[in-house]
Design an enzyme around this catalytic site. Structure first.
Site, short mmCIF file in Angstrom:
data_model
loop_
_atom_site.label_atom_id
_atom_site.label_comp_id
_atom_site.label_asym_id
_atom_site.label_seq_id
_atom_site.Cartn_x
_atom_site.Cartn_y
_atom_site.Cartn_z
N ASP A 107 15.43 -7.86 4.10
CA ASP A 107 14.01 -8.13 3.87
C ASP A 107 13.73 -9.60 4.23
O ASP A 107 14.62 -10.44 4.13
CB ASP A 107 13.72 -7.90 2.37
N HIS A 152 12.99 -7.97 -6.25
CA HIS A 152 12.61 -9.19 -6.97
C HIS A 152 12.56 -9.04 -8.49
O HIS A 152 12.60 -10.03 -9.21
CB HIS A 152 11.22 -9.69 -6.50
N LYS A 210 0.83 -1.20 0.00
CA LYS A 210 0.00 0.00 0.00
C LYS A 210 0.87 1.26 0.00
O LYS A 210 1.80 1.36 0.80
CB LYS A 210 -0.88 0.01 1.25
N HIS A 253 12.10 -11.62 2.57
CA HIS A 253 12.16 -12.42 1.34
C HIS A 253 13.56 -12.38 0.74
O HIS A 253 14.24 -11.35 0.82
CB HIS A 253 11.15 -11.89 0.32
N ASP A 291 9.57 -6.53 6.79
CA ASP A 291 8.58 -7.61 6.88
C ASP A 291 9.07 -8.79 7.72
O ASP A 291 8.42 -9.83 7.79
CB ASP A 291 8.11 -8.07 5.48
#
Ligand SMILES: [Zn+2]
Length: 369
Positions: free
Chosen positions: A169, A134, A24, A171, A258
């Site tokens: 992160d 990514h 968002k 990920h 995250d």
């Protein structure tokens, strides 16, 4: 005292993937508002710079011309039958109007930071809308359209610099790792929740680079429930030693938050205390620091975590309570977490033991003490 540039513009949160997508734009707006209301952006060593759109040929430092043109067409509303081939469609990477300009501005922001660092106009640059780690040369992936980190690092190595990239992160930083997998000019280190249990399913210990790049990709896959102490232990075992040995001219970091225990998309268990300690570790690694944003999908957490990152970068101390106006609009009370994740001793010990094995194997592969 380091001179810090904060790259921001209201343009960065005007457009996005839509109201039901986890990435968002409010994350950016709220971070800006929080820093502004804390008075952080008025400190004598801080400069706020509005990024200007870069030339398209700078996107081509990493992306293919075909992909750049395709993103521009889709952004204007043209329907491309090849959209899926470029990674777009319902789900992670939906197409939206103005997607090209919005994504390009994030790259512009990170590249502007890189240029100001190289020109000695600052010591630290924080491009908090970036860290889109990514995206590949010709495809979008995991909410990332253009890979600002890969573009900025390509530009930096063209200036003859050695770049250490550290990605915290939750990920795996697959797009950046792949971009420099065969290069000894860029050291990439990624700590992330293991690919066995999380997107993008890569980032294992045996991914160490190839050709000239062998030994220059480092991965520390973490088990779910890794908490502050365990994460910091693993970080300290590997990262400072690797970076010191590499002797970079510049540190580029992806500061996804995250990893937080309240993040809806992942299962690590950090608090803002652990995240702040990590930012302090990164601060110590290099006097020249291009800090990028990244993931983080709990909008109550992200602004607080990045405000703490900014406090570390710019040597500022903020009050414990959130500013009144901010609290009235968004709720919450404290800048740092006052609660902790509920993890049993048994789970914690088990997680620690699993991670010890991982760290031992990373150290063996990279000949660390
Ligand atoms: Zn992430």
């Amino acid at each position: 005292m380091r001179n810090v540039v904060f790259l921001s513009s209201p343009e960065l949160w005007k457009r996005g993937f839509g109201p039901n997508h986890p990435l968002k734009p409010d994350r950016l707006q709220r971070t800006y508002e929080l820093l502004d209301e804390l008075g952080a952006l008025k400190a004598p060593n801080v400069q706020v710079i509005e990024p200007r759109t870069i030339e398209e040929n700078e996107l081509a430092l990493f992306h293919t011309q075909e992909y750049i043109s395709a993103v521009r067409s889709m952004s204007k509303g043209e329907r491309l039958v090849r959209a899926y081939r470029f990674g777009f469609g319902p789900g992670d990477n939906p197409i939206f109007a103005g997607m090209f300009e919005s994504s390009q501005l994030k790259v512009s922001s990170s590249l502007k930071g890189a240029k100001m660092l190289v020109n000695n106009e600052c010591d630290v640059a924080f491009s908090y809308s970036g860290g889109l780690h990514h995206a590949g040369p010709d495809f979008a992936s995991g909410f990332c359209v253009f890979n600002d980190a890969a573009v900025a690092i390509h530009w930096l190595i063209r200036q003859g610099l050695r770049v250490a990239y550290v990605d915290i992160d939750v990920h795996h930083g697959d797009g950046v790792q792949n971009a420099f997998y065969d290069s000894d000019k860029v050291l990439t280190i990624s700590l992330h929740q293991s690919g066995y249990t999380l997107f993008p399913g890569t980032g294992f210990v045996d991914e160490v680079g190839t050709g000239d790049g062998e030994g220059y990709s480092v991965n520390i896959p973490l088990p779910p429930n890794t908490d502050d102490d365990t994460y910091l232990w693993a970080f300290r075992q590997v990262v400072p030693q690797m970076v010191r040995r590499f002797k970079p001219d510049i540190l580029v970091t992806q500061l996804g938050v995250d990893t937080h225990y309240l993040d809806p998309l992942a299962s690590l268990a950090l608090t803002t205390h652990g995240q702040k300690a990590l930012f302090e570790e990164l601060y110590r690694l290099s006097p020249c620091w291009l800090a990028l944003g990244g993931g983080g999908y709990n909008v109550d957490v992200v602004p607080r975590a990045w405000a703490l990152a900014f406090s570390v970068m710019s040597n500022q101390t903020f009050p414990e309570e959130l500013p009144l106006g901010y609290r009235n609009r968004y709720g919450g009370k404290w800048l740092e977490d006052h609660e902790t994740p509920n993890i049993s001793h048994q789970v914690r010990d088990q997680t620690r033991r699993r991670l010890e094995e991982v760290v031992n194997s990373v150290k063996a592969r990279h000949a660390l003490e």
